[in-house]
Design an enzyme around this catalytic site. Structure first.
Site, mmCIF file in Angstrom:
data_model
loop_
_atom_site.group_PDB
_atom_site.id
_atom_site.type_symbol
_atom_site.label_atom_id
_atom_site.label_comp_id
_atom_site.label_asym_id
_atom_site.label_seq_id
_atom_site.Cartn_x
_atom_site.Cartn_y
_atom_site.Cartn_z
ATOM 1 N N PRO A 20 0.883 -1.313 -0.204
ATOM 2 C CA PRO A 20 0.140 -0.469 0.064
ATOM 3 C C PRO A 20 0.601 1.339 0.116
ATOM 4 C CG PRO A 20 0.243 -0.592 2.193
ATOM 5 C CD PRO A 20 0.954 -1.813 1.502
ATOM 6 N N GLU A 97 6.533 3.160 -9.679
ATOM 7 C CA GLU A 97 4.823 3.840 -9.880
ATOM 8 C C GLU A 97 4.758 2.543 -11.102
ATOM 9 O OE1 GLU A 97 4.018 5.705 -7.462
ATOM 10 O OE2 GLU A 97 5.423 6.519 -6.167
ATOM 11 N N CYS A 153 -1.126 0.701 9.590
ATOM 12 C CA CYS A 153 -2.905 1.735 10.346
ATOM 13 C C CYS A 153 -2.930 2.872 10.597
ATOM 14 C CB CYS A 153 -3.948 0.774 10.483
ATOM 15 S SG CYS A 153 -5.628 1.232 10.598
ATOM 16 N N CYS A 156 -5.942 2.523 13.723
ATOM 17 C CA CYS A 156 -5.627 1.234 15.518
ATOM 18 C C CYS A 156 -4.035 1.299 15.084
ATOM 19 C CB CYS A 156 -6.515 0.155 14.677
ATOM 20 S SG CYS A 156 -6.181 -1.251 13.834
#
EC number: 2.7.1.21
Length: 223
Positions: A20, A97, A153, A156
């Site tokens: 990600p 990319e 994240c 969290c």
């Protein structure tokens, strides 16, 4: 007699670095290329022109960077290598990319690997919808080595595997444009459980029914 490359690998393969946003993909690409300098191995880096964040360079969020050549499309990579500008001592090709290229990048990567180049590719594995981004699914099949990185994240603190897009504080709709160049003003890294995409369609007729069923089951359990 053992075969010629039983204990070593013939030069020519594809390495894929993915994950990600904010996972350090470009930083890892730069690290691997810099490492080759200790062995006096020459390399060349390409990136798609659509990536407007750092012209003529690939740049990580940690501040490391390398010069790169911008191309409009994947076949231009082959054209450049065939040109008089190319240093024939170069045997490693970096591509950053990669999600912004179309499927032709798969053929380009395969041709390079089959002709003795080490191809090191980095790019997002999923778009903001949580679906394979551009040619990435096919590259998973073609790559000889795969490194899947994670981030943290933003909600969290767990391992983040998804890229979340928000516009003016609202979750991006499933039907919004796939490509929207930006950084922390639009995107954050999140785990699966904090990834939200309003109006996502379901292929199975009973998927939404199952989601409602399971939510009600959990709710009743907590009563």
């Amino acid at each position: 007699m053992a075969k010629a490359h039983a204990f070593s690998k013939k030069v020519g393969w594809i390495e894929l670095i993915t994950g990600p946003m904010f996972a350090g993909k470009t930083a890892e690409l730069i690290r691997r290329l810099h490492r080759l300098e200790y062995a006096d191995v020459k390399y060349l880096v390409f990136k798609p022109r659509i990536d407007t964040r750092s012209t003529q360079n690939i740049k990580s969020r940690t501040g490391t960077s390398l010069p790169s050549i911008e191309v409009e499309n994947a076949p231009e990579i082959l054209s450049y290598i065939m040109s008089d500008n190319f240093d024939n001592e170069i045997k490693v090709i970096g591509i950053d990319e990669v999600q912004f290229f179309d499927d032709r990048i798969c053929e380009v990567a395969n041709i390079l690997a089959e002709n003795g180049f080490v191809v090191i590719i980095s790019g997002l594995d999923k778009n903001f919808k949580g679906e394979p981004f551009g040619p990435i699914a096919k590259l998973f099949a073609y790559a000889d080595k795969i490194t899947k990185l994670t981030a943290i994240c933003n909600e969290c603190g767990a391992e983040a595997t998804h890229s979340l897009r928000k516009i003016d504080g609202k979750y991006a709709n499933y039907d919004d444009e796939i490509v929207k160049i930006g950084c922390q003003e639009f995107y954050s890294a999140v785990c699966r459980h904090h990834h939200k995409v309003p109006n996502r369609p379901y292929l199975n007729a009973n998927s939404e029914e199952f989601i409602r069923f399971f939510k009600n089951k959990k709710r009743n359990k907590n009563v």
